[in-house]
Design an enzyme around this catalytic site. Sequence first.
Site, PDB file in Angstrom:
ATOM      1  CB  SER A 201     -45.280 -34.776 -22.668  1.00  0.00           C
ATOM      2  OG  SER A 201     -43.911 -34.547 -22.482  1.00  0.00           O
ATOM      3  NE  ARG A 270     -38.148 -38.051 -12.996  1.00  0.00           N
ATOM      4  CZ  ARG A 270     -38.994 -38.300 -13.971  1.00  0.00           C
ATOM      5  NH1 ARG A 270     -38.581 -38.318 -15.227  1.00  0.00           N
ATOM      6  NH2 ARG A 270     -40.258 -38.563 -13.736  1.00  0.00           N
ATOM      7  CG  ASP A 434     -44.752 -26.773 -20.989  1.00  0.00           C
ATOM      8  OD1 ASP A 434     -43.541 -26.894 -20.708  1.00  0.00           O
ATOM      9  OD2 ASP A 434     -45.417 -27.668 -21.554  1.00  0.00           O
ATOM     10  CG  HIS A 471     -44.086 -30.507 -19.776  1.00  0.00           C
ATOM     11  ND1 HIS A 471     -44.580 -30.259 -21.046  1.00  0.00           N
ATOM     12  CD2 HIS A 471     -43.730 -31.817 -19.771  1.00  0.00           C
ATOM     13  CE1 HIS A 471     -44.500 -31.362 -21.770  1.00  0.00           C
ATOM     14  NE2 HIS A 471     -43.993 -32.317 -21.020  1.00  0.00           N
ATOM     15  CG  ASP A 472     -45.234 -32.523 -14.263  1.00  0.00           C
ATOM     16  OD1 ASP A 472     -44.873 -33.086 -15.318  1.00  0.00           O
ATOM     17  OD2 ASP A 472     -44.707 -32.743 -13.156  1.00  0.00           O
TER      18      ASP A 472
END
Lengths: 490, 490
Positions: A201, A270, A434, A471-472
Site C-alpha cells: 500500500s 474511516r 483492489d 486492497h486489504d
Amino acid sequence: MAFPCLDAIEDRTQRLHSERQSSQSQSSRQSRKATSTSSSSSPHTSVSGPEPSYTSGATQRYHCEEPLRLDWGGVLPGFDVAYETWGTLNSDRSNAILLHTGLSASSHAHSTELNPAPGWWESFIGPGPGFALDTSKYFVICTNVLGGCYGSTGPSSIDPADGKPYATRFPILTMEDMVRAQFRLLDALRVERLYASVGSSMGGMQSLAAGVLFPDRVGKIVSISGCARSHPYSIAMRHTQRQVLMMDPNWNRGFYYDTIPPHAGMKLAREIATVTYRSGPEWEQRFGRRRADVNKPPALCPDFLIETYLDHAGEKFCLTYDPNSLLYVSKAMDLFDLGAAHQERSAQRRSEREAAEKISAATNNVASAVCSLTLPDQPYEEMSAASSSSAPGTDDHVASMMPGAPSWQPPQDLVRGLSVLRNHPTLVMGVASDILFPAWQQYEVAEALKMAGNRNVSHYELSEQQSMFGHDTFLLDLKNIGGNVRNFLG
Amino acid sequence: MAFPCLDAIEDRTQRLHSERQSSQSQSSRQSRKATSTSSSSSPHTSVSGPEPSYTSGATQRYHCEEPLRLDWGGVLPGFDVAYETWGTLNSDRSNAILLHTGLSASSHAHSTELNPAPGWWESFIGPGPGFALDTSKYFVICTNVLGGCYGSTGPSSIDPADGKPYATRFPILTMEDMVRAQFRLLDALRVERLYASVGSSMGGMQSLAAGVLFPDRVGKIVSISGCARSHPYSIAMRHTQRQVLMMDPNWNRGFYYDTIPPHAGMKLAREIATVTYRSGPEWEQRFGRRRADVNKPPALCPDFLIETYLDHAGEKFCLTYDPNSLLYVSKAMDLFDLGAAHQERSAQRRSEREAAEKISAATNNVASAVCSLTLPDQPYEEMSAASSSSAPGTDDHVASMMPGAPSWQPPQDLVRGLSVLRNHPTLVMGVASDILFPAWQQYEVAEALKMAGNRNVSHYELSEQQSMFGHDTFLLDLKNIGGNVRNFLG
C-alpha cells in the site's frame, strides 16, 4: 424517527468534554508536583482519555538532531522515528530488511518483548523458512512514518519553537521525506545497505522511493498493492476523507489538541476509507443484503449489516489515530510521483532553496510552507448530456491509454524516473479486486521497470478468483502474498 | 496554512443566514397582503434564496386524492406527481413509454414549451428514427419520483395533518411505492398498458419493478445500468453519503425547512457520489496528476484538478436538491430487492396491515413508521491479520459465487422473483467501468430472466474500451446506449 447513530456521536462528544474537564482539574493538581506530563507514558490505555490514545504500544525511538529539509520547503529542526525490530543484524550488517507500512499502521508489524500484542503482519514474520520475512535469516526493521502519530514526529508533536503542538503549522510532507527520515535511522543503526526494501500500500510506494532515492543502499525491492504515482481516482477517494474530517467543527483548522478531537469527522473518514479497502464480492458473500433485524422497519441510521460493519470500523478508529496525521500522510500519498519530470522539479526546488539559504544564512523555513487554494479561474463543468458518442474517452480514444491494451506502453516519463532501478531485482504484486490501488498501477510499475532495462522484474496479479479482499489482501493472504515474498527474497 | 475551502463553506452559511433574515422581514411585510407564498411559484430562480431552489422548471402536476399505502407501513393521504411528456398519445393509447429517472434527476428529460432548458436525456429523445426514444412514434412520459423534490410529494412537502413540512416524519419509501404512484398517473392519463418501461440507474431498478408489479400493463422493458437487488457495495457508498449529510449540524435531524439547509453535508455527499459516478481511466485521461497551479505549494484544501472538479460538483448540487429527499430516495434504493422472498414478505406485511386496518377502522398510519437503530448485539470485528489463506473468500470459495464463473448461476430466489417477466421482451445493459452498479449486476438480471424462461432477453455490456465513463455512461453514450435502446424498441 429515531437517530441512534447521531445520539451516539453526541454522547461521545459530551463524554470527551466531561472527561477532559475532569482530567484538567486532575492535572492542575498534579502540575504543582511535576512540570510536565507526557501522554506517551501510558501506552495501551483504553480510549477513555480526553484526547486520543495515539500510541500503539512501546517502541524503540531514534532521535535525530540534524535538521531535515523537506521537499516542499519546510525544515524539521530535529525529529523522532519510532521503530521496532525482529531478528538479529549479522556481523557484516548485510541482512537488514526495511518494512514500510500502510497509512493506518504503526511500527508494530509483529509482537515484541516490549509489546506482546499481535502486529499487523504477525503471521508473515517469524523464524523459519515458512515465513514471508524469516527472522532467523533477516533483521527486520519497521518504522512509524514521519508525520504519523505512533511515536514519530508529526503534527501532534511539540514544535520546539514555541512548546506547542505543530498542528497545521506542520510542513507538507512527501513519501520521499519519510524515506529520508528512515535512512537517517539506518545510518544510526549502521546499516549501510539494505538486503531488501519491502512494503505494501503506501509502503509499496515508499519501497520503490527508497530504491530511487538511495539506489546504492537498497538490494531487492518488494512493492505490493502500491504504485509509482498516485492515480486521480485514489486522490479523489482520499480527498473525500480529508474533506469530511476538515468539515467537522471540532477539527478547528487543526488546533484541537487542547480540546476534544474531531471524532465524528474521523469516524466518517474511516467509513469512506473502509469502502476503498475491501471489495464488492467479499461483502456480497459476507453480508449480502442481510439487515440486523428484519422485523424492524428500515431506518436512516445503519440497519443493513454492511452499514453496521462500516459504522463499527469508524467507531474503532475515530479516537486511535491523530486526525492531522491522517491529513498530512494522506496528502503525501496524493503527491507521490516517481516520474522523471516530478523528480527533477523536486530536485530543482531543493537546490534553489539551498542556494537561497546560503545567502540568507540560517533562517527557519518551516513557516514558509504557506498553503493557499489554487482553484483555476474557470470552474469545471460536467460534460453536458448533449455531448455525443464522439466525446474523447469513448471507443478508440480509450484503447491506447489503457494498460493491458495491445498498443499500450508505460509513459516514457515513468520509465525514465524508474531507470535508476534497472539493476534491482524487484517483485511487484497487485490484486484484481483492489479499487484503491488498481492492478493496472502495479502492471505499469513492472512494465516501466522492464522498459528501463530491468531483467529481474517479477510481477504477479492475484485474480478475483484468488482474492476478493481488494486492497486489504496484503494483510490477509499468507499463501499468495506471503508465499511470493518468501520465494522472491530467497 | 490557509483553508479557503472552509472559508467558502463558512461564507455560504453566513450568506444563507442573512438572506434568510432579509426574506423573513420581507415576507412578514408581504403576509399582511397575502396569506401564503409558494416557493414553487418561482421556478428557475438562481440559487440565491434563503432556501434551496428545488424546482428544476415548470412541469405538469397530477394530484391524487386516493391515499397511497406504502410498503413499510406509512400512508400518504394524497400526493402529487410532477411529470412532463413528449410526443402524442395515439388513438388506441398504445404508444406510451414511461421513462424512469436516476436519483438526481427531475422529470425534465427533454426541453418542453413550458421549460426550454435542455433535459438530462436531451439528445436521446426527439422526433425521428435517429433518436433512442422517437417522439414521432411514442408518447414519452417522465415523472419526478415520489419522495423527490422537483414537484412530487416528498419530505419537503406540507403534511396536511399539521400544515408543516413532513421532514423526517415522512414515511420510508420503496422503489415499488414510487412505481405505484407512477401508475396512478397512468390511470389518470388513461394509459392502460405501456408500450415500454425504460430507465437507467435507479430508473433501471424501477423499470424492472414496473413489470414485476404490473406485468399486464407493461410491454417491453429496458433496464440500463440498474439492478434487480441492491448490492452491499452500493449500499456502502450510499451509506457514507447519508452519514456525512446527517452529521451536518444544520441537518437538525431533518427539520431545517425554517432555517438554513445542511449545505456543507450536501456538498460532501455529492462529492462522494461523484466519485462513484465516473471511472478511474476517464479521470486519468482528463485530469491525470495535474495541479491547478504547480508553482504553489500543495494545500490540504483542493489543489489537484481532480479535487477542484469534485469540489465544483459539490458546490453545484448543494443547494439544488432537498437533503431529506436525498436520504429517502437513497434509502429506497438500498431496500430494493426483486427476489421472491422479499416480495413475499412485502406482500405479507401489506395484507396484515390491511387486515388490521379493517379492524381498527380508518386511523392515519403515517406516524407508525417508527424507525430505530437495529444494531446487532455483537459488533463486527474486522478479520484479524492472523487469518490465513484458508479464510473463506479466497481461491475456490470465491469462484463459484462470482457471476461469469463457469459454475455460476443466478440465485434461485431472483429467478423466481423475476419469473413474472418471462414473456416480456427485455433489454438489459451494463458498463464494465461502472463501480456503483457493476456490470455483473446486469448480467445477473439477464441470466435470471433467461433461467425463468424468457427467450426475449437482450444483454449488452459495454467494455472498458467502449466507455470509460462508468455509471454516467447512460447520460453520455448516444452510440452504444442510445443506439441499442432505439433498435430494441423497434
